[in-house]
Motif scaffolding. Structure first.
Motif, mmCIF file in Angstrom:
data_model
loop_
_atom_site.group_PDB
_atom_site.id
_atom_site.type_symbol
_atom_site.label_atom_id
_atom_site.label_comp_id
_atom_site.label_asym_id
_atom_site.label_seq_id
_atom_site.Cartn_x
_atom_site.Cartn_y
_atom_site.Cartn_z
ATOM 1 N N ARG A 1 0.852 -1.188 0.000
ATOM 2 C CA ARG A 1 0.000 0.000 0.000
ATOM 3 C C ARG A 1 0.889 1.240 0.000
ATOM 4 O O ARG A 1 1.644 1.461 0.939
ATOM 5 N N VAL A 2 0.775 2.030 -1.049
ATOM 6 C CA VAL A 2 1.540 3.276 -1.163
ATOM 7 C C VAL A 2 0.544 4.411 -1.340
ATOM 8 O O VAL A 2 -0.193 4.448 -2.344
ATOM 9 N N SER A 3 0.497 5.333 -0.374
ATOM 10 C CA SER A 3 -0.475 6.418 -0.440
ATOM 11 C C SER A 3 0.182 7.794 -0.534
ATOM 12 O O SER A 3 -0.519 8.799 -0.598
ATOM 13 N N VAL A 4 1.525 7.854 -0.556
ATOM 14 C CA VAL A 4 2.180 9.148 -0.737
ATOM 15 C C VAL A 4 2.103 9.534 -2.218
ATOM 16 O O VAL A 4 2.026 8.658 -3.098
ATOM 17 N N PRO A 5 2.111 10.850 -2.527
ATOM 18 C CA PRO A 5 2.159 11.257 -3.940
ATOM 19 C C PRO A 5 3.426 10.730 -4.604
ATOM 20 O O PRO A 5 4.518 10.792 -4.016
ATOM 21 N N ARG A 6 3.271 10.206 -5.834
ATOM 22 C CA ARG A 6 4.410 9.573 -6.521
ATOM 23 C C ARG A 6 4.780 10.351 -7.779
ATOM 24 O O ARG A 6 3.917 10.866 -8.495
ATOM 25 N N ASP A 7 6.090 10.403 -8.011
ATOM 26 C CA ASP A 7 6.618 11.056 -9.208
ATOM 27 C C ASP A 7 7.910 10.341 -9.578
ATOM 28 O O ASP A 7 8.885 10.385 -8.826
ATOM 29 N N PRO A 8 7.955 9.653 -10.714
ATOM 30 C CA PRO A 8 9.162 8.909 -11.096
ATOM 31 C C PRO A 8 10.379 9.798 -11.305
ATOM 32 O O PRO A 8 11.505 9.289 -11.337
ATOM 33 N N ALA A 9 10.179 11.100 -11.413
ATOM 34 C CA ALA A 9 11.308 12.025 -11.600
ATOM 35 C C ALA A 9 11.719 12.697 -10.296
ATOM 36 O O ALA A 9 12.637 13.527 -10.292
ATOM 37 N N SER A 10 11.076 12.355 -9.195
ATOM 38 C CA SER A 10 11.382 13.008 -7.924
ATOM 39 C C SER A 10 12.802 12.690 -7.469
ATOM 40 O O SER A 10 13.324 11.578 -7.678
ATOM 41 N N SER A 11 13.425 13.662 -6.824
ATOM 42 C CA SER A 11 14.769 13.455 -6.272
ATOM 43 C C SER A 11 14.718 12.788 -4.900
ATOM 44 O O SER A 11 15.768 12.468 -4.324
ATOM 45 N N HIS A 12 13.515 12.581 -4.375
ATOM 46 C CA HIS A 12 13.343 11.935 -3.067
ATOM 47 C C HIS A 12 13.009 10.460 -3.294
ATOM 48 O O HIS A 12 11.880 10.116 -3.646
#
Length: 259
Positions: free
Chosen positions: A229-240
């Motif tokens: 379960r992943v509920s954080v906002p996701r961005d494949p380009a994120s540096s985090h």
């Protein structure tokens, strides 16, 4: 003569069984030591290595006053029947604090605990063969390895590298930008108060729970047998970057609830 010899053997065996039962019922506990020993060791560098074979460890940071000493308090309880006297030793060489316990015999039951007060700003490396490790209040890097025992870090902001061969790992209320946590058998729970650059977590057999501040993350997960379960906002380009992998257990990556 034969009946007499047999009677003595049976009596001796009975005594051994009674001693084993007594030790099992009243196992040695370091916390029962009402007269702990204390010692100060000079620290010449800015990195301390703690090398322990068999002890529970508690590490805390000294107050704001500048100090170049490591303060150690030791609790110890030991019982040995048919064997040498149990003992513990401590020594500092080249900024390496070595803690050893000798407890061997046909019937042996020993327990040790050390509380280590570290100067502010000193990085710490811990290698513990058998025992839990607790650390609180560190702004410098913590590198902790235990073969058999849990690891718990609180209220710290330096880089964390935490590993256990058999035990749970938790890092709660931490402001660390880089966190690595790995256990072969146990759960992992991470609670971060700042947006991290990197979080890597892995368990061979256990659940993973990661709580993060609100932001977007590049998340990778994998469980051979368990829910994800992943509920954080996701961005494949994120540096985090956040990764969580387990062989057997659930994975939860969620936004931390504001206090």
């Amino acid at each position: 003569m034969a009946p007499t010899a047999r009677t003595r053997t049976v009596a001796a065996t009975g005594a051994v069984v009674a001693l084993v039962a007594t030790l099992a019922a009243c196992g040695a506990g370091a916390g029962d030591d009402r007269h702990p020993e204390h010692r100060s060791f000079a620290l010449h560098g800015r990195t301390l290595t703690v090398d322990s074979d068999d002890s529970a460890l508690e590490l805390v940071v000294a107050g704001s006053a500048r100090t170049d000493t490591v303060e150690v308090t030791r609790w110890f309880q030991g019982h040995v029947v048919v064997g040498g006297d149990p003992r513990v030793t401590w020594a500092m060489k080249d900024d390496r604090l070595t803690l050893r316990m000798k407890c061997s015999g046909m019937i042996a039951d020993c327990s040790a605990k050390h509380r280590i007060v570290v100067p502010s700003g000193v990085a710490v490396n811990v290698v513990d063969g058998d025992g839990s490790v607790r650390a609180n209040g560190f702004a410098a890097a913590l590198n902790i390895r235990t073969s058999d025992g849990s690891v718990r870090v609180t209220d710290s902001s330096g880089p964390l590298d935490l590993r256990s061969g058999d035990g749970s790992i938790s890092a709660l209320d931490v402001d660390s930008r880089r966190v690595r946590a790995r256990t072969e058998d146990g759960s992992v729970r991470l609670g971060l108060g700042v947006v991290p650059d990197l979080v890597e977590s892995r368990s061979g057999d256990g659940s993973l729970t990661i709580e993060l501040p609100h932001d977007t993350y590049r998340v990778t997960t994998g469980s051979d047998d368990g829910s994800v379960r992943v509920s954080v906002p996701r961005d494949p380009a994120s540096s985090h970057r956040v990764s969580a992998h387990t062989g057997d257990g659930s994975i939860t990556v969620r936004t931390r609830t504001a206090k």
